[in-house]
Design an enzyme around this catalytic site. Structure first.
Site, PDB file in Angstrom:
ATOM      1  N   ASP A   1     -39.317 -62.134 -46.205  1.00  0.00           N
ATOM      2  CA  ASP A   1     -38.731 -62.076 -47.547  1.00  0.00           C
ATOM      3  C   ASP A   1     -37.199 -62.037 -47.467  1.00  0.00           C
ATOM      4  O   ASP A   1     -36.524 -61.986 -48.492  1.00  0.00           O
ATOM      5  CB  ASP A   1     -39.319 -60.932 -48.393  1.00  0.00           C
ATOM      6  CG  ASP A   1     -39.123 -59.564 -47.774  1.00  0.00           C
ATOM      7  OD1 ASP A   1     -38.545 -59.472 -46.675  1.00  0.00           O
ATOM      8  OD2 ASP A   1     -39.548 -58.567 -48.401  1.00  0.00           O
ATOM      9  N   SER A   2     -36.659 -62.153 -46.236  1.00  0.00           N
ATOM     10  CA  SER A   2     -35.225 -62.453 -46.071  1.00  0.00           C
ATOM     11  C   SER A   2     -34.924 -63.785 -46.755  1.00  0.00           C
ATOM     12  O   SER A   2     -33.753 -64.117 -46.994  1.00  0.00           O
ATOM     13  CB  SER A   2     -34.856 -62.516 -44.586  1.00  0.00           C
ATOM     14  OG  SER A   2     -35.777 -63.331 -43.884  1.00  0.00           O
TER      15      SER A   2
ATOM     16  N   GLU B   1     -37.414 -52.250 -36.980  1.00  0.00           N
ATOM     17  CA  GLU B   1     -36.097 -52.746 -37.421  1.00  0.00           C
ATOM     18  C   GLU B   1     -35.041 -51.646 -37.414  1.00  0.00           C
ATOM     19  O   GLU B   1     -35.267 -50.541 -37.945  1.00  0.00           O
ATOM     20  CB  GLU B   1     -36.222 -53.348 -38.837  1.00  0.00           C
ATOM     21  CG  GLU B   1     -34.871 -53.827 -39.376  1.00  0.00           C
ATOM     22  CD  GLU B   1     -34.953 -54.863 -40.473  1.00  0.00           C
ATOM     23  OE1 GLU B   1     -36.067 -55.257 -40.874  1.00  0.00           O
ATOM     24  OE2 GLU B   1     -33.867 -55.295 -40.929  1.00  0.00           O
TER      25      GLU B   1
END
Ligand code: KIV
Length: 277
Positions: free
Chosen positions: A53-54, A189
Site C-alpha cells: 500500500d506504499s 519494519e
C-alpha cells in the site's frame, strides 16, 4: 548466481518457508504496482513481489498509506498479476479492511480474486484472530510488525521500534503470535537491529526486514526507492542503485528541446526530420 529458491505460489506455506529460512538463502522481495514493473522484476528473478500500500505514496501521490482503498489495491494487484507468470504475489490489505476475522476474509478473497497468491496485514498479537481466519481458509498470510505505516498519523512519524527491552519483548511476542496463528512470513519494519535479531531467532518462519538491519531472513524494498523513481523522498536506509527520476527528466528534456529548436517537419516517432538538435 543461480537463484535456488523455488519461486512458486505453492511455496507460501509456513512449512515451506521455514525450510527456506533454514537454507540460509536470503529472500528478496520488491514492490510492484503495475504490469511493466511486475514483468521486469520477475525477469530480474526476485523471489516474491509485494503490491504494497506504499502504492499510496509512490504511485497515487498521497502523503502516506492511509488513503489507499481496497478498490485501489484490487486494481493494481490485477495489473501486477498480468505481468507475472510464476512469481508469488502478495497484496497488502489496506487500512480499515481487516477489523474483524470475517471482514478480513471477505476482503482478502477480493485480492485473491484479483490475482494475489497471499495477503499481508499490519499487526501482531492484536491481529492473531484475523491471521488465523485467513490461514484456516487456506489464504496464505504475511504479518507486518515494528513500525506500522498505516498508523503513521497516530505515531507522529516513522520511528524506530524495539529500542527498549519492553518494546523488544512485545515485538517478539507479536512475532510468535503471528507464527502460531499461521502466517508464512512477516515483514519487520524499522526495528532496531538487535531486536530484529531476537525476532529472527524466536520464530521458524522467515522475517523480511526493511530498515531493520542485517539480522533478517530476507529484505524487502519499495522498488521506487531502490531505482530512484521517487526522487522527492527516500528513506535513510536505502541507497538507490539507479536514478530513474533523472533519466526520465533527461529523456523528456531532450525531446522537448529537439522539438522546440526544430522548425521542420516531425517524423512519425516524434523526432524532427531535420535531425538538428
Ligand atoms: O507497503 C509496502 O510497500 C510495504 C513494504 C514497505 C513492506 O508494506
Amino acid at each position: 548466481m543461480e537463484n535456488t529458491l523455488n519461486r512458486h505460489a505453492s511455496t507460501l506455506t509456513p512449512n515451506a518457508t521455514a525450510l527456506l529460512k533454514k537454507s540460509g538463502e536470503l529472500i528478496t522481495v520488491l514492490t510492484a504496482y503495475d504490469y511493466p514493473g511486475a514483468r521486469l522484476l520477475e525477469e530480474a528473478g526476485v523471489d516474491w513481489i509485494l503490491v504494497g500500500d506504499s502504492l499510496g505514496m509512490v504511485v497515487l501521490g498521497y502523503p502516506d498509506t492511509t488513503s489507499v482503498t481496497l478498490a485501489d489495491m484490487i486494481h493494481h494487484t490485477a495489473a501486477v498479476s498480468r505481468g507475472l507468470s510464476h512469481t508469488p504475489l502478495i497484496a497488502d490489505l489496506p487500512i480499515g479492511t481487516y477489523a474483524t476475522p470475517d471482514e478480513t476474509l471477505k476482503n482478502a478473497k477480493a485480492l485473491i480474486d484479483a490475482g494475489a497468491h497471499a495477503v499481508k496485514l499490519e499487526g501482531g498479537v492484536s491481529h492473531a484472530p484475523q491471521i488465523k481466519a485467513l490461514a484456516s481458509a487456506g489464504i496464505p498470510v504475511m504479518g507486518h510488525i515494528g513500525m506500522l505505516p498505516q498508523r503513521v498519523r497516530e505515531e507522529g512519524g516513522y520511528k524506530i521500534k524495539g529500542k527498549s527491552p519492553e518494546q523488544a519483548k512485545s515485538l517478539v511476542e507479536d512475532a510468535v503470535a503471528l507464527e502460531v496463528a499461521g502466517a508464512f512470513s512477516m515483514v519487520v519494519e524499522l526495528v532496531h537491529p538487535d531486536t530484529a535479531r531476537l525476532i529472527q531467532k524466536a520464530v521458524q518462519i522467515p522475517t523480511i526486514g526493511i530498515g531493520a538491519g542485517p539480522h533478517c531472513d530476507g529484505q524487502v524494498l519499495v522498488t521506487h526507492d531502490l531505482i530512484g523513481a521517487f526522487p522527492w523522498f527516500r528513506p535513510k536506509f536505502v541507497t538507490p542503485t539507479l536514478n530513474v527520476g533523472d533519466l526520465i527528466r533527461g529523456a523528456a528534456q531532450n525531446w522537448i528541446q529537439q522539438l522546440k529548436r526544430s522548425r521542420g517537419p516531425v517524423a512519425e516517432n516524434g523526432i524532427p526530420l531535420s535531425g538538428k538538435g
